[in-house]
Design a protein around this motif. Sequence first.
Motif, PDB file in Angstrom:
ATOM      1  N   SER A  76      99.659  59.280  67.503  1.00  0.00           N
ATOM      2  CA  SER A  76      99.872  58.786  66.265  1.00  0.00           C
ATOM      3  C   SER A  76     100.374  59.829  65.386  1.00  0.00           C
ATOM      4  O   SER A  76     101.366  59.905  64.476  1.00  0.00           O
ATOM      5  N   LEU A  77      99.613  61.165  65.439  1.00  0.00           N
ATOM      6  CA  LEU A  77     100.066  62.171  65.001  1.00  0.00           C
ATOM      7  C   LEU A  77     101.394  62.779  65.375  1.00  0.00           C
ATOM      8  O   LEU A  77     102.026  63.809  64.790  1.00  0.00           O
ATOM      9  N   ARG A  78     101.827  62.539  66.621  1.00  0.00           N
ATOM     10  CA  ARG A  78     103.142  62.998  67.083  1.00  0.00           C
ATOM     11  C   ARG A  78     104.372  62.129  66.928  1.00  0.00           C
ATOM     12  O   ARG A  78     105.337  62.344  66.577  1.00  0.00           O
ATOM     13  N   TYR A  79     104.193  60.834  67.065  1.00  0.00           N
ATOM     14  CA  TYR A  79     105.047  59.780  67.125  1.00  0.00           C
ATOM     15  C   TYR A  79     104.944  58.753  65.958  1.00  0.00           C
ATOM     16  O   TYR A  79     106.093  57.765  65.823  1.00  0.00           O
ATOM     17  N   GLY A  80     103.912  58.643  65.066  1.00  0.00           N
ATOM     18  CA  GLY A  80     103.619  57.983  64.041  1.00  0.00           C
ATOM     19  C   GLY A  80     104.645  58.044  62.758  1.00  0.00           C
ATOM     20  O   GLY A  80     105.523  58.954  62.743  1.00  0.00           O
ATOM     21  N   ASP A  81     104.498  57.237  61.636  1.00  0.00           N
ATOM     22  CA  ASP A  81     105.225  57.211  60.355  1.00  0.00           C
ATOM     23  C   ASP A  81     104.403  57.468  59.453  1.00  0.00           C
ATOM     24  O   ASP A  81     103.305  56.751  59.220  1.00  0.00           O
ATOM     25  N   GLU A 100     100.984  55.542  59.901  1.00  0.00           N
ATOM     26  CA  GLU A 100     101.134  54.282  60.974  1.00  0.00           C
ATOM     27  C   GLU A 100     101.449  54.474  62.252  1.00  0.00           C
ATOM     28  O   GLU A 100     102.503  55.234  62.676  1.00  0.00           O
ATOM     29  N   GLY A 101     100.476  54.171  63.391  1.00  0.00           N
ATOM     30  CA  GLY A 101     100.694  54.441  64.528  1.00  0.00           C
ATOM     31  C   GLY A 101     100.253  53.149  65.387  1.00  0.00           C
ATOM     32  O   GLY A 101     100.196  52.156  65.039  1.00  0.00           O
ATOM     33  N   LYS A 102     100.335  53.636  66.797  1.00  0.00           N
ATOM     34  CA  LYS A 102      99.896  52.666  67.879  1.00  0.00           C
ATOM     35  C   LYS A 102      98.788  53.054  68.797  1.00  0.00           C
ATOM     36  O   LYS A 102      98.753  54.374  68.818  1.00  0.00           O
ATOM     37  N   THR A 103      98.324  52.079  69.277  1.00  0.00           N
ATOM     38  CA  THR A 103      97.030  52.522  70.289  1.00  0.00           C
ATOM     39  C   THR A 103      97.722  52.493  71.555  1.00  0.00           C
ATOM     40  O   THR A 103      98.824  51.887  71.799  1.00  0.00           O
ATOM     41  N   ASN A 106      98.970  49.203  72.489  1.00  0.00           N
ATOM     42  CA  ASN A 106     100.174  48.621  71.805  1.00  0.00           C
ATOM     43  C   ASN A 106      99.637  47.773  70.424  1.00  0.00           C
ATOM     44  O   ASN A 106     100.639  47.171  69.912  1.00  0.00           O
ATOM     45  N   GLU A 107      98.549  48.215  69.828  1.00  0.00           N
ATOM     46  CA  GLU A 107      98.031  47.548  68.698  1.00  0.00           C
ATOM     47  C   GLU A 107      98.377  48.618  67.540  1.00  0.00           C
ATOM     48  O   GLU A 107      98.152  49.672  67.723  1.00  0.00           O
ATOM     49  N   GLU A 108      98.773  48.045  66.292  1.00  0.00           N
ATOM     50  CA  GLU A 108      99.161  48.898  65.434  1.00  0.00           C
ATOM     51  C   GLU A 108      97.900  49.206  64.363  1.00  0.00           C
ATOM     52  O   GLU A 108      97.031  48.378  64.419  1.00  0.00           O
ATOM     53  N   ILE A 109      97.809  50.666  64.101  1.00  0.00           N
ATOM     54  CA  ILE A 109      96.751  51.076  63.573  1.00  0.00           C
ATOM     55  C   ILE A 109      96.987  51.890  62.301  1.00  0.00           C
ATOM     56  O   ILE A 109      98.371  52.352  62.114  1.00  0.00           O
ATOM     57  N   THR A 110      96.399  51.964  61.446  1.00  0.00           N
ATOM     58  CA  THR A 110      96.718  52.716  60.021  1.00  0.00           C
ATOM     59  C   THR A 110      95.672  53.804  60.139  1.00  0.00           C
ATOM     60  O   THR A 110      94.406  53.577  60.061  1.00  0.00           O
ATOM     61  N   LYS A 124      89.432  57.388  57.995  1.00  0.00           N
ATOM     62  CA  LYS A 124      89.233  56.102  58.456  1.00  0.00           C
ATOM     63  C   LYS A 124      90.510  55.532  59.420  1.00  0.00           C
ATOM     64  O   LYS A 124      91.558  56.186  59.078  1.00  0.00           O
ATOM     65  N   ILE A 125      90.072  54.802  60.239  1.00  0.00           N
ATOM     66  CA  ILE A 125      91.039  54.222  61.124  1.00  0.00           C
ATOM     67  C   ILE A 125      90.971  52.772  61.081  1.00  0.00           C
ATOM     68  O   ILE A 125      89.810  52.128  61.146  1.00  0.00           O
ATOM     69  N   GLU A 126      92.024  51.888  60.764  1.00  0.00           N
ATOM     70  CA  GLU A 126      91.949  50.588  60.604  1.00  0.00           C
ATOM     71  C   GLU A 126      93.145  49.946  61.718  1.00  0.00           C
ATOM     72  O   GLU A 126      94.125  50.450  61.644  1.00  0.00           O
ATOM     73  N   LYS A 127      92.616  48.589  61.954  1.00  0.00           N
ATOM     74  CA  LYS A 127      93.714  47.642  62.749  1.00  0.00           C
ATOM     75  C   LYS A 127      94.789  47.285  61.525  1.00  0.00           C
ATOM     76  O   LYS A 127      94.184  46.888  60.446  1.00  0.00           O
TER      77      LYS A 127
END
Length: 128
Positions: A76-81, A100-103, A106-110, A124-127
């Motif tokens: 997420s730190l490489r390809y996230g927004d 905002e990234g993905k696991t 392929n679940e979206e996480i914040t 924190k990490i949230e779905k």
Amino acid sequence: MKFQFRLAYYLFGLFLGGVFVMWFLKAKASDKGVEFCYLPNCRVLKDLRSKSLEIDSPAQKALDAKWVNLEDIRNSLRYGDVDFSKSNEAYRKGKIYVIEGKTSNNEEITITMVNYTNKVLLEKIEKK
């Protein structure tokens, strides 16, 4: 020659020149291990990746739950927004960033991180 055709030739040449320069710079940069990173999203993520990572207790609970792991955070730190509408605000003597990234499933996480001068705190990490 009409102005329209001159403008079209100019823009086409400008486009080809820009593509050539980007390709040339990217090829030279990859040989030296340097990233082409001038856009705001890329610069913020690169800054967050370059510092040591500390994990806060709410984020550790999410990591212990096994639905997300550190590799997902790195991706997420490489390809996230970066959500700039919620980010870059002063928070506990640092700046908060929402990514905002993905696991791997392929679940979206914040991801909420606090950027200090010498470290990054994974808050924190949230779905989604």
